[in-house]
Design an enzyme around this catalytic site. Structure first.
Site, PDB file in Angstrom:
ATOM      1  CB  SER A 169      -0.708  -0.345   1.002  1.00  0.00           C
ATOM      2  OG  SER A 169      -2.339   0.360   0.696  1.00  0.00           O
ATOM      3  CG  HIS A 192      -5.511  -2.738  -0.191  1.00  0.00           C
ATOM      4  ND1 HIS A 192      -4.926  -2.000  -0.940  1.00  0.00           N
ATOM      5  CD2 HIS A 192      -5.451  -2.246   1.022  1.00  0.00           C
ATOM      6  CE1 HIS A 192      -3.768  -1.183  -0.378  1.00  0.00           C
ATOM      7  NE2 HIS A 192      -4.249  -0.944   0.965  1.00  0.00           N
TER       8      HIS A 192
HETATM    9  C1  GCU Z   1      -5.989   5.097   1.406  1.00  0.00           C
HETATM   10  C2  GCU Z   1      -4.895   5.526   0.074  1.00  0.00           C
HETATM   11  C3  GCU Z   1      -3.759   4.722  -0.736  1.00  0.00           C
HETATM   12  C4  GCU Z   1      -2.892   3.678   0.363  1.00  0.00           C
HETATM   13  C5  GCU Z   1      -3.855   3.005   1.359  1.00  0.00           C
HETATM   14  C6  GCU Z   1      -2.716   2.454   2.566  1.00  0.00           C
HETATM   15  O1  GCU Z   1      -6.393   3.947   0.879  1.00  0.00           O
HETATM   16  O2  GCU Z   1      -5.361   6.354  -0.177  1.00  0.00           O
HETATM   17  O3  GCU Z   1      -3.507   5.061  -1.523  1.00  0.00           O
HETATM   18  O4  GCU Z   1      -2.402   2.839  -0.746  1.00  0.00           O
HETATM   19  O5  GCU Z   1      -4.493   3.897   2.291  1.00  0.00           O
HETATM   20  O6  GCU Z   1      -1.362   2.701   2.620  1.00  0.00           O
HETATM   21  O7  GCU Z   1      -3.225   2.058   3.130  1.00  0.00           O
END
Ligand code: GCU
Length: 414
Positions: free
Chosen positions: A247, A389
């Site tokens: 992420s 995710h």
């Molecule tokens: C949010 C953000 C993302 C990121 C994610 C994370 O969803 O919008 O860009 O990758 O957090 O790091 O958990």
């Protein structure tokens, strides 16, 4: 809906996306310099286009990391030679980084497989979101001393809570080690006016400019300091250190790997917008979303491109290209639409000509593969996992298969 139809639709999506992108005619070509000259040799890539792209990412996206002197001292804080029924050894090392009387502490948690008869261990390095204690329930792992975000508070409640993302036993059973540290030790993940963490350590007061570094650059800087330490640890194979991130830390892993060539494999998991995904697609999270919700992640200049992605002189395939010719792996998940899996795959396709120029295959495909079917054809690996995710043991299995191929074949065994 049958899986064939889903795949068919996705494939069609990629083709339409490619057509749209090239029709726009503004997708930066990795092999054309800003002044229009064509890049035709590996030397031209290494000495001209690569440095030009790196500079563009510094200036417009992640910001410039200060080039200031610091000292780094490592102290072994704990050693347990027999964990996981004696199959693994654990070591905790505190890094003390100093600059002009100020200091920053980064606590490392290191797991290494036993029974390697003194041979140095190839390792995966990744930052964690909630503290080292979230990776495993062992009471010997201290709670973080730095700022912890609300979703990991109170810290003690989260001991071992993220262990599914850190399959230590499986990693060590395959002969690899794991090195992790809490990202909040390096820089806090909230807008503190860049007062604390690596910013507080290295920035002079009132020094911020439109291209000054954001938090992603600070975390990447921290990964390079961890690398500095690993280069001094005789238990670790200094030529086989991968950087991995999930992420926002997947965005960080790509930026760290692009800048620091000592990372011999770079892995981004569900990194999405400003990570592996092509920004010009405006699918899932956009630059406007990310700059609004996370104003401290990037440099001030980046905000100029909200709703104007096509004016940005880079896009994220160029970040992947900066890692060439080193192996890079991009992982997506079917339900992670916010991260735009098709855009993450497209970036791999569009970075591939640079690998070709340097004498290697890139991703070796133009169509999104079926879910759970990793592409290991060239030096850009890719998979799209069924699910949400997350960072799972399936993702880890693919990363280790990829490492087996590249670390086994391309570097001489020690
Ligand atoms: C949010 C953000 C993302 C990121 C994610 C994370 O969803 O919008 O860009 O990758 O957090 O790091 O958990």
């Amino acid at each position: 809906m049958g899986s064939k139809k889903i795949v068919g639709l996705t494939l069609m999506g990629i083709l339409i996306a490619c057509a749209n992108i090239f029709a726009q005619g503004n997708m930066p070509d990795p092999l054309t310099m800003s002044d229009g000259r064509s890049v035709q040799t590996p030397t031209a890539w290494r000495t001209e286009r690569g440095p030009e792209i790196l500079e563009l990412f510094r200036k417009y996206v992640y910001g410039r990391t200060p080039d200031k002197p610091f000292t780094l001292k490592a102290t072994v804080a704990e050693k347990s030679p027999n964990v996981f029924e004696g199959k693994v050894s654990r070591k905790q090392v505190s890094l003390d980084i100093r600059h002009e009387g100020k200091n920053l502490a980064i606590d490392l948690l290191i797991y290494l497989p036993k029974g390697r008869e003194g041979k140095p261990v190839p390792v995966f390095t990744l930052l964690n979101f909630g503290g080292n204690h979230t990776t495993h329930p062992a009471p010997e792992i201290p709670l973080p001393k730095s700022h912890v975000r609300e979703n990991y508070s109170p810290p003690e409640k989260f001991r071992g809570a993220k262990s599914s993302r850190f399959p230590i036993e499986e990693i060590c059973a395959r002969g690899y080690g794991l090195v992790t540290a809490y990202y909040g030790d390096i820089d806090p993940d909230f807008h503190d006016g860049f007062a604390n963490g690596a910013h507080g350590l290295l920035d002079a007061q009132n020094e911020r400019r439109d291209d000054s570094w954001g938090a992603v650059s600070a975390w990447a800087w921290g990964l390079s300091r961890i690398m500095d330490y690993l280069q001094t640890d005789d238990e670790v194979d200094h030529d086989r250190i991968a950087v991995l991130g999930h992420s926002r830390l997947g965005k960080t892993a790509l930026w760290a790997g692009a800048q620091d060539e000592r990372f011999s494999i770079v892995i981004s998991n569900c990194s999405g917008c400003s990570g592996a995904a092509i920004s010009r697609r405006r699918k899932g999270e956009t630059l406007k979303d990310i700059n609004k919700n996370f104003p401290h992640w990037f440099c001030e200049n980046y905000k100029r491109f909200n709703d104007r992605e096509e004016e940005l002189p880079v896009d994220q395939h160029l970040l992947i290209a900066l890692i060439a010719p080193r192996p890079v792996y991009v992982a997506s998940a079917t339900l992670d639409k916010w991260a735009d899996p098709e855009g993450e795959f497209l970036a791999c396709v569009l970075a591939s000509p640079v690998y070709k120029l340097l004498g290697f295959d890139g991703v070796g495909a133009n169509a999104l593969p079926n879910p759970d079917t990793p592409l290991f054809k060239g030096r850009i690996g890719y998979h799209i996992r069924t699910g949400k995710h997350d960072l799972t043991s399936y993702d880890w299995k693919c990363f280790m298969d990829f490492a087996d191929i590249h670390w086994g074949a391309s570097l001489s065994r020690k």
